[in-house]
Enzyme design. Sequence first.
Site, PDB file in Angstrom:
ATOM      1  CG  HIS A 198      10.721  -5.694   4.036  1.00 29.60           C
ATOM      2  ND1 HIS A 198      11.445  -4.260   4.353  1.00 29.60           N
ATOM      3  CD2 HIS A 198       9.316  -4.833   4.832  1.00 29.60           C
ATOM      4  CE1 HIS A 198      10.711  -3.582   4.629  1.00 29.60           C
ATOM      5  NE2 HIS A 198      10.305  -4.089   4.840  1.00 29.60           N
ATOM      6  CG  LEU A 242       3.692 -12.124   7.382  1.00 30.12           C
ATOM      7  CD1 LEU A 242       3.909 -13.701   7.235  1.00 30.12           C
ATOM      8  CD2 LEU A 242       3.412 -11.905   5.577  1.00 30.12           C
ATOM      9  NE  ARG A 243       0.146  -4.750   7.961  1.00 34.16           N
ATOM     10  CZ  ARG A 243       1.336  -3.513   7.818  1.00 34.16           C
ATOM     11  NH1 ARG A 243       2.235  -3.316   9.380  1.00 34.16           N
ATOM     12  NH2 ARG A 243       1.248  -2.944   7.131  1.00 34.16           N
ATOM     13  CG  ASN A 296       6.033  -3.025  11.569  1.00 37.63           C
ATOM     14  OD1 ASN A 296       5.932  -4.718  10.830  1.00 37.63           O
ATOM     15  ND2 ASN A 296       5.542  -2.064  10.459  1.00 37.63           N
ATOM     16  CG  HIS A 338      11.897   2.801   8.358  1.00 39.50           C
ATOM     17  ND1 HIS A 338      11.685   1.139   7.178  1.00 39.50           N
ATOM     18  CD2 HIS A 338      12.307   3.527   8.125  1.00 39.50           C
ATOM     19  CE1 HIS A 338      10.754   3.152   7.244  1.00 39.50           C
ATOM     20  NE2 HIS A 338      11.312   3.850   7.775  1.00 39.50           N
ATOM     21  CG  HIS A 365      11.629   0.143   2.493  1.00 35.95           C
ATOM     22  ND1 HIS A 365      12.517   0.755   3.328  1.00 35.95           N
ATOM     23  CD2 HIS A 365      10.943  -0.215   3.443  1.00 35.95           C
ATOM     24  CE1 HIS A 365      12.357   1.143   4.964  1.00 35.95           C
ATOM     25  NE2 HIS A 365      11.519   0.518   5.295  1.00 35.95           N
ATOM     26  CG  ASP A 411       7.486  -2.812   3.138  1.00 38.68           C
ATOM     27  OD1 ASP A 411       7.346  -2.668   3.889  1.00 38.68           O
ATOM     28  OD2 ASP A 411       7.553  -0.892   2.960  1.00 38.68           O
ATOM     29  CG  HIS A 459      -2.052  -0.558   5.918  1.00 37.71           C
ATOM     30  ND1 HIS A 459      -2.488  -0.177   6.981  1.00 37.71           N
ATOM     31  CD2 HIS A 459      -0.687  -0.212   4.659  1.00 37.71           C
ATOM     32  CE1 HIS A 459      -0.232  -0.118   6.956  1.00 37.71           C
ATOM     33  NE2 HIS A 459       0.150   0.178   5.601  1.00 37.71           N
TER      34      HIS A 459
HETATM   35  O1  DOR Z   1       5.281   1.436   3.812  1.00 41.03           O
HETATM   36  C1  DOR Z   1       5.580   0.943   4.686  1.00 41.03           C
HETATM   37  N1  DOR Z   1       4.680   0.376   5.422  1.00 41.03           N
HETATM   38  N2  DOR Z   1       6.522   1.493   5.179  1.00 41.03           N
HETATM   39  C2  DOR Z   1       7.165   0.711   6.377  1.00 41.03           C
HETATM   40  O2  DOR Z   1       8.154   0.966   6.178  1.00 41.03           O
HETATM   41  C3  DOR Z   1       6.217  -0.108   6.953  1.00 41.03           C
HETATM   42  C4  DOR Z   1       5.085  -0.611   6.476  1.00 41.03           C
HETATM   43  C5  DOR Z   1       4.250  -0.998   7.285  1.00 41.03           C
HETATM   44  O3  DOR Z   1       4.199  -1.732   8.141  1.00 41.03           O
HETATM   45  O4  DOR Z   1       3.100  -0.221   7.496  1.00 41.03           O
END
Ligand code: DOR
Length: 428
Positions: free
Chosen positions: A63, A66-67, A97, A181, A234, A307, A311
């Site tokens: 999980h 990698l954005r 995502n 999720h 998670h 996870d 950011h």
């Molecule tokens: O805290 C989280 N951030 N939980 C998630 O399920 C998604 C993730 C994210 O993509 O930032």
Amino acid sequence: MSRPLVLRGGEVLDAVGRRRADVVVADGVVRAVGPDAARDAPSRALVLDAGGCVVAPGLVDLHAHLREPGGEEAETVETGARSAALGGYTAVVAMPNTEPPVDCAAVATEVLALGARAPVEVAVAGAITVGREGERLAPMGELAALGVRIFTDDGAGVQDGALMRRALDYARGLGVTLAQHCEDAALAAGGAMHEGAWSSRLGLPGAPAAAEETMVGRDIALARLTGARLHLLHLSTAGSVELVRRAKAEGLCVTSEVTPHHLVLTDAACAGYDPMFKVSPPLRSREDVERLRDGLCDGVVDAIATDHAPHAPEAKDLPFDEAPPGMLGLETALSVALSFLGLELALACMSWRPAQIAGLAPRQGGPVVEGAAANLCVIDPAATWTVDPARLSSRSRNTPFSGWTFTGRNRHTIAAGEAVVVDAEAQR
Ligand code: DOR
């Protein structure tokens, strides 16, 4: 092909057991394992000291965000994979995502191509629904044909039970796993942290444990109905662990993971309104943390998964209730796990069991024997280090463990036979 190498003087620890052995690697493959194997290694081999260390199958993360594409200011496949290598991982599952999400063959192909150049193996998870919008199924067959083995709308749960049932039916036919999720969006709406005494005290809106547990319960019922493989992402509450315990006792194909942060942090960490501690699912109570640890120890919880959710500083540094949820994990997960788990159980939860769940075994997580793919980590259980966000390799800085001192750390990482980390330094 990369230079042959020798891991000298360590103890090998894999699912088979523990033994004193050198390991010789050439052409991506383990060539020899034994107490004196280093003696017969090619003279041009790179010799890496493993004295006092444990040589194990590389860690596998089920999980990781990698954005890429779309979130390159926070992380890329390359920087995320480098963080993974530093953390002892030789494979990660990249979450879908992204922007655009991995909901079609074109985006999956793009991420797979980026992964092929990365320092560790990057497996790609596909979205369950188009746009992760929870309305129409993504072309799962097309994605499975590209090698996608896990599907998830992670970041959000699939709210529509009938759609989830259909997805599980397809997954069963394709032989792939659906990873959920677990969060009822209506119950969790507006929640910035766990609903409990701390959220009342802080005046922050809470999401109740029931928002997770209702979906865990629903999806276990759907796994029973369809016979499909379900992986629960998670998990964060004592009630979820109990539901999985019963599902496993019944013999259902259900697996689960917990994150390092849910195993060591509680909702009390939110007391300073520091957005670093905002995550989804939220940090829960002390009782929940204890039951998650029990679940790991008795095998109800199969895996520890990071996870890893980078950011960029300017995106994360907002008032608590406006900040995006997520924490870095790849470079700290092993050390966090070793702070309360023995090495054997930590490796089971972070290497061979997740490798099985991801469909990457035995090339990942497999026993360290002659002929095996050389995906290995070398862990120094005595190394002490202090987390300095500025020194993390990730493009982002949002670790909740800033200033924590840990004992036990990854020292070398060998991915596909190449030394990608040596003495805790990335080689590429
Ligand atoms: O805290 C989280 N951030 N939980 C998630 O399920 C998604 C993730 C994210 O993509 O930032």
